[in-house]
Design an enzyme around this catalytic site. Structure first.
Site, PDB file in Angstrom:
ATOM      1  N   LYS A 144      13.817  -1.641   5.454  1.00  0.00           N
ATOM      2  CA  LYS A 144      14.255  -2.718   4.560  1.00  0.00           C
ATOM      3  C   LYS A 144      13.042  -3.456   4.000  1.00  0.00           C
ATOM      4  CE  LYS A 144      17.446  -6.677   4.461  1.00  0.00           C
ATOM      5  NZ  LYS A 144      18.384  -7.499   5.253  1.00  0.00           N
ATOM      6  N   SER A 199      22.894  -8.238   3.509  1.00  0.00           N
ATOM      7  CA  SER A 199      21.811  -7.990   2.578  1.00  0.00           C
ATOM      8  C   SER A 199      21.145  -6.618   2.763  1.00  0.00           C
ATOM      9  CB  SER A 199      20.738  -9.080   2.748  1.00  0.00           C
ATOM     10  OG  SER A 199      20.192  -9.058   4.063  1.00  0.00           O
ATOM     11  N   SER A 209      24.102  -9.143   8.215  1.00  0.00           N
ATOM     12  CA  SER A 209      23.498  -8.313   7.169  1.00  0.00           C
ATOM     13  C   SER A 209      23.181  -6.883   7.572  1.00  0.00           C
ATOM     14  CB  SER A 209      22.226  -8.986   6.641  1.00  0.00           C
ATOM     15  OG  SER A 209      22.551 -10.126   5.892  1.00  0.00           O
TER      16      SER A 209
END
Length: 485
Positions: free
Chosen positions: A79, A154, A178
Site C-alpha cells: 500500500k 482505503s 481499511s
C-alpha cells in the site's frame, strides 16, 4: 492466472522442486498486471526494473539448495502509505507525488528478509481517508467482480490487486476497517492484527492510536504465513508490543469443536442488508455443524462508535498532517507571498476534499473550549467500547458478524454523502477503537458481489481467530471463486 490460484505452500514447493523460478513468477505478475490494470487501476507506481533484477538474484540464491521461507520469491504489492526506499510513496495524494523515501518501513524490511518481491505501490484513498478508494488523487480503483463498483477503502488497491491475481499477497493498513472492508467487497481475506503486534515504523500516520498494518491474501493459510513474517517487536515503534510471537500456521487445525461464538446483535440490526445478514447466519450454521456454539450478545456502546471514531481519528489526523507544510518534504506551492502564504497554498493545493474535511473537524475538536466537550468525551466513550469487548470475551472465544452492512456500491453512488459513507464502517470501527484483532473472510455472494464475514478475536489471540476462519474456509468454497475480468 492459474499459478496465482495456488496456495503459498504449493508455490513454494514448485520453487523448491525447480518447476518454476523467481523470474517466472515475477514475469507472471507483470503480465497479469498488464492484462488487468487498465480495468481496475490498482497500482500507482510499478517497480519493474528492480523487481526483475531482484528476482534474478533470488534465483541465484535458490541454486545453493539452502532452505527458504514460504514468502521467498513471491510477488507482493505494498500500500502506498508504507514507505519503500527509492520507490515513490505518495499516500494517494498530490502532496507527496514527489516523495522518494530514503528508508524502508519495518514491514518492508521484513518482506525483503523473507525474500518476497515488491512489484509496486498500491492505490489508496488519500492519506488512508475513505471507504471506497474514490478519494485517491490519481484515479479510483475498480472492483474486479464488477468494475462499475468500488473495491472499498482505503486499502482498495491492495484488495483489488489480490482479487485480480496480480500479486500473491499485499500489505494494507487498517485504521477503522481499511483492510477488512475492501477485503469483504473484493471477496478475499483481510486481517487487522492486534494494535502493536505489527510495527508501524514507516507507515505514514493517519491516526496513530488506531493505524495497524496487516495482510490481504486469497485464503486464511496464506494470511497466517504473511502475519508470521511481519509480526514482532520493533524498537523503532514506540507503540510496538513486546510480546512472544506464536506459530500462527500451527493453529490451522480445522477443529472448532467447543468454540464459543458471540454474535453482537448491534452488528445484525437496522441498516444491515438482509442478504448480508442471511449469508452471516448461514455461516453460523456451518460453525454449528462443526461443533461450535453461538449466541447473541449485546455490545451496548456500539451506537456511539462512529461518532467516537471520527472525532478521535480526525483529531489525530489534524495533528499528524500538520507536518505537511510545503517546507520539509512533499510538493511546495509556487510563488508564495510569505511563509504563512506558503503553508496555506501548499496545503490548499496538496490536500483533497476528504482530507481537508477531516483536518478541519479534528482541528475544531482539539481547539480551546471544545477539547473537553468533544475529544476528551470521545476518549471516555472509547474506554466504554473497549469494556464491551472485554466483557464479551469473558464468555466467548471469538465474536462473529458481517464485515460491512452491505456489499460494494457503485462508483459515484455515495461520494457526495460523507455521512452515509462513514456509516459503512459501523461493523469495523468498534474493533479498531478496542485495539483487538479481526479479519474478514468470504462467506457468500449477494447480487453477484462478495459478502464478508468478520471474525473478531481477543487481544494478541490471532491464533484462535485464524483457527475459526480456517475451519469455515475448509468447509466452504467461497474463497476459491475468482472474478472474471
Amino acid at each position: 492466472m492459474a499459478i496465482f490460484d495456488l496456495r503459498l505452500q504449493e508455490v513454494h514447493d514448485k520453487l523448491k522442486g525447480g518447476e518454476i523460478s523467481a523470474a517466472e513468477l515475477t514475469d507472471a505478475s507483470y503480465k497479469r498486471i498488464a492484462e488487468t490494470e487498465p480495468k481496475i487501476k490498482a497500482f500507482i507506481t510499478l517497480d519493474e526494473e528492480r523487481a526483475r533484477t531482484g528476482a534474478a538474484d533470488l534465483d541465484n540464491k535458490l541454486k545453493d539448495g539452502s532452505e527458504r521461507g514460504l514468502l521467498f520469491a513471491l510477488p507482493a504489492g505494498v500500500k502506498d502509505n508504507i514507505v519503500t526506499e527509492g520507490l515513490l510513496t505518495t499516500c494517494g495524494s498530490q502532496f507527496l507525488s514527489n516523495y522518494n523515501p530514503i528508508y524502508d518501513a519495518t514491514v518492508v524490511s521484513k518482506l525483503k528478509t523473507a525474500g518476497s518481491v515488491t512489484v509496486g505501490k498500491l492505490n489508496m484513498d488519500e492519506f488512508a481517508m475513505g471507504g471506497s478508494n474514490e478519494n485517491s488523487s490519481y484515479y479510483p480503483v475498480r472492483n474486479p467482480w464488477n468494475t462499475e463498483y468500488v473495491p472499498g477503502g482505503s486499502s482498495g488497491g491492495s484488495a483489488a490487486s489480490v482479487a485480480a491475481g496480480q500479486v500473491y499477497f499485499a500489505l494494507g493498513s487498517d485504521t477503522g476497517g481499511s483492510i477488512r472492508q475492501p477485503a469483504a467487497y473484493c471477496g478475499i481475506v483481510g486481517l487487522k492484527p492486534t494494535y502493536g503486534l505489527v510495527s508501524r515504523f514507516g507507515l505514514v500516520a493517519f491516526a496513530s492510536s488506531l493505524d495497524q498494518i496487516g495482510p490481504l491474501t486469497k485464503n486464511v493459510e496464506d494470511s497466517a504465513y504473511v502475519l508470521q513474517a511481519i509480526a514482532g517487536y520493533d524498537a523503532m515503534d514506540s507503540t510496538s508490543a513486546n510480546v512472544d510471537i506464536p506459530d500462527y500456521v500451527s493453529a490451522l487445525s480445522g477443529d472448532v469443536k467447543g468454540l464459543r461464538i458471540g454474535v453482537p446483535k448491534e452488528y445484525m440490526g437496522e441498516g444491515i442488508d438482509p442478504k448480508v445478514k442471511e449469508a452471516v447466519l448461514a455461516a453460523l450454521k456451518v460453525y454449528e455443524s462443526l461443533g461450535a456454539t453461538w449466541e447473541e450478545v449485546s455490545m451496548p456502546h456500539t451506537e456511539y462508535a462512529i461518532a467516537t471514531y471520527y472525532l478521535l481519528a480526525s483529531s489525530e489526523a489534524s495533528s499528524n498532517l500538520a507536518r505537511f507544510d510545503g517546507v520539509r518534504y512533499g510538493v511546495r506551492a509556487d510563488n508564495p507571498d510569505n511563509l504563512l502564504d506558503l503553508y496555506r497554498k501548499s496545503r490548499s493545493q496538496g490536500f483533497g476534499p476528504e482530507v481537508k474535511r477531516r483536518i478541519m473537524l479534528g482541528t475544531y475538536a482539539l481547539s480551546s473550549g471544545y477539547y473537553d466537550a468533544y475529544y476528551l468525551k470521545a476518549q471516555k466513550v472509547r474506554t466504554l467500547i473497549k469494556r464491551d469487548f472485554d466483557e464479551a470475551f469473558k464468555k466467548y472465544d471469538v465474536l462473529i458478524g458481517p464485515t460491512a452492512p452491505t456489499t460494494a456500491f457503485k462508483i459515484g453512488e455515495q461520494v457526495g454523502d460523507p455521512l452515509t459513507m462513514y456509516m459503512n464502517d459501523i461493523c469495523t470501527v468498534p474493533v479498531s477503537l478496542a485495539g483487538v484483532p479481526a479479519m474478514s473472510i468470504p462467506c457468500g455472494f449477494a447480487d453477484g458481489l462478495p459478502v464478508g464475514l468478520q471474525i473478531i478475536g481477543k487481544a494478541f489471540d490471532e491464533r484462535t481467530m485464524l483457527r475459526a476462519a480456517y475451519a469455515f474456509e475448509q468447509h466452504t468454497d467461497f474463497h476459491k471463486q475468482r472474478p472474471q475480468l
